[in-house]
Design a protein around this motif. Sequence first.
Motif, PDB file in Angstrom:
ATOM      1  N   MET A   1      70.848  67.447  37.728  1.00 62.03           N
ATOM      2  CA  MET A   1      71.657  66.254  37.580  1.00 62.03           C
ATOM      3  C   MET A   1      72.844  66.551  36.679  1.00 62.03           C
ATOM      4  SD  MET A   1      70.498  62.496  36.342  1.00 62.03           S
ATOM      5  CE  MET A   1      71.103  62.761  34.694  1.00 62.03           C
ATOM      6  N   GLY A   2      74.011  66.181  37.150  1.00 60.22           N
ATOM      7  CA  GLY A   2      75.207  66.371  36.340  1.00 60.22           C
ATOM      8  C   GLY A   2      75.399  65.183  35.427  1.00 60.22           C
ATOM      9  N   SER A   3      76.611  64.915  35.035  1.00 58.19           N
ATOM     10  CA  SER A   3      76.836  63.805  34.127  1.00 58.19           C
ATOM     11  C   SER A   3      77.086  62.528  34.914  1.00 58.19           C
ATOM     12  CB  SER A   3      78.032  64.106  33.240  1.00 58.19           C
ATOM     13  OG  SER A   3      79.126  64.468  34.047  1.00 58.19           O
ATOM     14  N   HIS A   4      76.677  61.429  34.325  1.00 63.96           N
ATOM     15  CA  HIS A   4      76.868  60.148  34.985  1.00 63.96           C
ATOM     16  C   HIS A   4      78.339  59.757  34.893  1.00 63.96           C
ATOM     17  CE1 HIS A   4      76.539  56.112  36.238  1.00 63.96           C
ATOM     18  NE2 HIS A   4      76.749  55.602  35.044  1.00 63.96           N
ATOM     19  N   ASN A   5      78.903  59.419  36.032  1.00 61.34           N
ATOM     20  CA  ASN A   5      80.309  59.021  36.048  1.00 61.34           C
ATOM     21  C   ASN A   5      80.428  57.645  36.666  1.00 61.34           C
ATOM     22  OD1 ASN A   5      83.008  58.667  36.452  1.00 61.34           O
ATOM     23  ND2 ASN A   5      83.377  60.775  37.148  1.00 61.34           N
ATOM     24  N   ASN A   7      82.803  55.889  37.503  1.00 62.96           N
ATOM     25  CA  ASN A   7      83.886  55.660  38.460  1.00 62.96           C
ATOM     26  C   ASN A   7      83.507  56.039  39.890  1.00 62.96           C
ATOM     27  OD1 ASN A   7      85.561  54.797  36.408  1.00 62.96           O
ATOM     28  ND2 ASN A   7      86.110  56.918  35.907  1.00 62.96           N
ATOM     29  N   ILE A   8      82.406  56.794  40.030  1.00 58.82           N
ATOM     30  CA  ILE A   8      82.021  57.213  41.378  1.00 58.82           C
ATOM     31  C   ILE A   8      81.058  56.196  41.962  1.00 58.82           C
ATOM     32  CG2 ILE A   8      80.833  58.998  42.706  1.00 58.82           C
ATOM     33  CD1 ILE A   8      82.007  61.014  40.791  1.00 58.82           C
ATOM     34  N   LYS A   9      81.409  55.635  43.090  1.00 61.65           N
ATOM     35  CA  LYS A   9      80.558  54.626  43.740  1.00 61.65           C
ATOM     36  C   LYS A   9      79.539  55.334  44.615  1.00 61.65           C
ATOM     37  CE  LYS A   9      81.784  50.597  42.361  1.00 61.65           C
ATOM     38  NZ  LYS A   9      81.323  51.152  41.056  1.00 61.65           N
ATOM     39  N   LEU A  10      78.262  55.136  44.301  1.00 58.31           N
ATOM     40  CA  LEU A  10      77.211  55.760  45.098  1.00 58.31           C
ATOM     41  C   LEU A  10      76.582  54.761  46.060  1.00 58.31           C
ATOM     42  CD1 LEU A  10      75.561  57.875  42.286  1.00 58.31           C
ATOM     43  CD2 LEU A  10      76.891  58.741  44.192  1.00 58.31           C
ATOM     44  N   ILE A  11      76.780  53.483  45.804  1.00 57.06           N
ATOM     45  CA  ILE A  11      76.255  52.445  46.692  1.00 57.06           C
ATOM     46  C   ILE A  11      77.455  51.647  47.210  1.00 57.06           C
ATOM     47  CG2 ILE A  11      74.710  50.461  46.901  1.00 57.06           C
ATOM     48  CD1 ILE A  11      73.119  52.829  46.021  1.00 57.06           C
ATOM     49  N   GLU A 179      74.040  61.804  44.706  1.00 56.47           N
ATOM     50  CA  GLU A 179      73.208  60.971  43.834  1.00 56.47           C
ATOM     51  C   GLU A 179      72.574  61.807  42.728  1.00 56.47           C
ATOM     52  OE1 GLU A 179      71.996  57.860  47.380  1.00 56.47           O
ATOM     53  OE2 GLU A 179      70.762  59.601  46.950  1.00 56.47           O
ATOM     54  N   ASP A 180      72.236  63.058  43.088  1.00 54.45           N
ATOM     55  CA  ASP A 180      71.649  63.964  42.116  1.00 54.45           C
ATOM     56  C   ASP A 180      72.673  64.310  41.042  1.00 54.45           C
ATOM     57  OD1 ASP A 180      69.871  65.614  40.933  1.00 54.45           O
ATOM     58  OD2 ASP A 180      70.048  67.231  42.375  1.00 54.45           O
ATOM     59  N   ASN A 181      73.906  64.581  41.458  1.00 51.22           N
ATOM     60  CA  ASN A 181      74.929  65.012  40.512  1.00 51.22           C
ATOM     61  C   ASN A 181      75.501  63.866  39.684  1.00 51.22           C
ATOM     62  OD1 ASN A 181      74.614  67.563  41.379  1.00 51.22           O
ATOM     63  ND2 ASN A 181      76.527  67.701  42.516  1.00 51.22           N
ATOM     64  N   PHE A 182      75.669  62.700  40.300  1.00 47.90           N
ATOM     65  CA  PHE A 182      76.397  61.631  39.609  1.00 47.90           C
ATOM     66  C   PHE A 182      75.539  60.397  39.354  1.00 47.90           C
ATOM     67  CE2 PHE A 182      79.510  64.063  42.143  1.00 47.90           C
ATOM     68  CZ  PHE A 182      80.169  64.658  41.088  1.00 47.90           C
ATOM     69  N   GLY A 183      74.257  60.437  39.704  1.00 47.67           N
ATOM     70  CA  GLY A 183      73.381  59.296  39.440  1.00 47.67           C
ATOM     71  C   GLY A 183      72.936  59.277  37.982  1.00 47.67           C
ATOM     72  N   GLN A 184      72.124  58.274  37.626  1.00 52.77           N
ATOM     73  CA  GLN A 184      71.697  58.155  36.232  1.00 52.77           C
ATOM     74  C   GLN A 184      70.358  58.826  35.957  1.00 52.77           C
ATOM     75  OE1 GLN A 184      72.679  54.929  37.918  1.00 52.77           O
ATOM     76  NE2 GLN A 184      73.346  53.653  36.203  1.00 52.77           N
ATOM     77  N   GLN A 201      58.481  65.538  36.776  1.00 56.48           N
ATOM     78  CA  GLN A 201      59.556  65.952  35.876  1.00 56.48           C
ATOM     79  C   GLN A 201      60.585  64.839  35.876  1.00 56.48           C
ATOM     80  OE1 GLN A 201      60.265  69.998  37.704  1.00 56.48           O
ATOM     81  NE2 GLN A 201      60.076  70.581  35.571  1.00 56.48           N
ATOM     82  N   MET A 202      61.336  64.754  34.785  1.00 60.78           N
ATOM     83  CA  MET A 202      62.313  63.681  34.759  1.00 60.78           C
ATOM     84  C   MET A 202      63.591  64.115  34.070  1.00 60.78           C
ATOM     85  SD  MET A 202      61.787  59.781  33.789  1.00 60.78           S
ATOM     86  CE  MET A 202      63.126  58.732  33.376  1.00 60.78           C
ATOM     87  N   ASP A 203      64.675  63.638  34.631  1.00 56.91           N
ATOM     88  CA  ASP A 203      65.994  63.959  34.143  1.00 56.91           C
ATOM     89  C   ASP A 203      66.734  62.629  34.026  1.00 56.91           C
ATOM     90  OD1 ASP A 203      67.972  65.550  33.388  1.00 56.91           O
ATOM     91  OD2 ASP A 203      68.279  66.557  35.297  1.00 56.91           O
ATOM     92  N   GLY A 204      67.458  62.386  32.949  1.00 62.27           N
ATOM     93  CA  GLY A 204      68.195  61.133  32.825  1.00 62.27           C
ATOM     94  C   GLY A 204      67.340  60.031  32.236  1.00 62.27           C
ATOM     95  N   LYS A 205      67.780  58.809  32.441  1.00 63.98           N
ATOM     96  CA  LYS A 205      67.117  57.672  31.804  1.00 63.98           C
ATOM     97  C   LYS A 205      66.623  56.659  32.830  1.00 63.98           C
ATOM     98  CE  LYS A 205      69.767  57.876  27.559  1.00 63.98           C
ATOM     99  NZ  LYS A 205      71.050  57.449  26.993  1.00 63.98           N
ATOM    100  N   MET A 206      65.552  55.958  32.466  1.00 64.50           N
ATOM    101  CA  MET A 206      64.942  54.961  33.324  1.00 64.50           C
ATOM    102  C   MET A 206      64.155  54.014  32.440  1.00 64.50           C
ATOM    103  SD  MET A 206      62.827  56.125  36.648  1.00 64.50           S
ATOM    104  CE  MET A 206      63.806  56.487  38.069  1.00 64.50           C
TER     105      MET A 206
END
Lengths: 248, 199
Positions: A1-5, A7-11, A179-184, A201-206
Amino acid sequence: MGSHNPNIKLIVDGKRLDGRAFDQLRNISINVGVLENAVGSAQVIWGDNKVVAGVYGPRDVFPKYQQKPDKAFIRTIYSMATFASIEEHSRSGPNKRSQEISFVLSEAFENVLMVEKFPGKMIDLHITVLQAAAGTRLAAFLAGMAALIDGGFPLNEIAAGVSAGKADGALVLDLDKAEDNFGQSDLPIVYNSSGEIILLQMDGKMTRDELTESIELTSAKSKDIMDLIRKAVERKYAGEVKTELNFR
Amino acid sequence: MKEIYIPGDKLPTSVRVSRLNQNAVRKTGNVLYATVVGSVDEDMFMPFEMVYIPKEGDSIVGIVTDKRNIGYFIDTGTAYEGLILSRETRADFHVGDIIFAKGERIEEPDTVILSNPKLLDVGRILDVPSSKIPRLIGKEASMINMIKEKTGASILVGANGYVWISSKGKVNKAIQAINKIISKAHLTGLTDEITKFLG
């Protein structure tokens, strides 16, 4: 997972970028018995991921210090082909990432394989990612699982996994590249057939609620993938199975 | 098309399992679960593919690879090495001899102590997947006896997957029949087909 951005619309219009519904998986196809030299083998095409796995053994453990007196030592080698994903994981071969994935996959396989049947032996599981497009560890696990079944290694149960994650604030299953790169968040989970979690395993926040919901959703979907394994096995044994007989 | 069971599937209560296939199932309480892919044939669970795990009482065909003070070391074609203790046999074998013996006990982690070794005549060894051996032997050895009878070849089957075939009789026909059994072991109507093939 990259950084959350943000400005990028995923939905867009209530749909994901590739047009899937939130809980819809990419297309998965499994073929078993694809390699002739391996004891068991499988090929998995999961969306744009292409993975091949071959299993060898049981055989003598080398190096010897890895031998376990009471159970088999599973050596999983996850590797990416040089052409799998040039810009993302710039070089193939053993690196920190592939060693970590190899390790967690070994631990997961140890939970389903009847390791106590092969004391002091080693089972070699080689998994190569030919093309990578997010979610390769789960595709690799699926290929390895199918290869173990194909090779006739005694298993307590079968297992399969799906990833859940958060993209644009929505809970989605089976994350794709964007979604992997720019999701949360990214949360791969593997279940065995009795529903126990054997890899997480978990990456990011939930939030806690989102985690609970993710587990409910992925648990149901993992059953669908197990059915695909069953279908792949049935397809192999629908007709004659060519076996090469050798003279010793 | 027979129903296929995959690892973790519950087997019907009427299903039993033969001594050769005892590792193909696991028992929890009174219920049997499959541990490998297989199907049920006349109330017997038949694995399609199975890694060889030595058991006490297995008949083993092997090749003498080494001779030392302790005994003879035997190649069994599996991850497990055979050993005939010299204090338990008076026979004199040489490296390269083909022998037939019984697995007496398993010494952890990977040695099978063999007893009652018999030296086999000149012949060939076929390397067959050990999971197909029960099918090759057949019910009360019906399949293998039929091949022996129809082709006139002597055949000895080891649970480890080595099959010894003598040099006399219609050896090629016997090998072709074995090949057919291996590739169609999971299909129905196998016995009829082999009967027809052997003529």
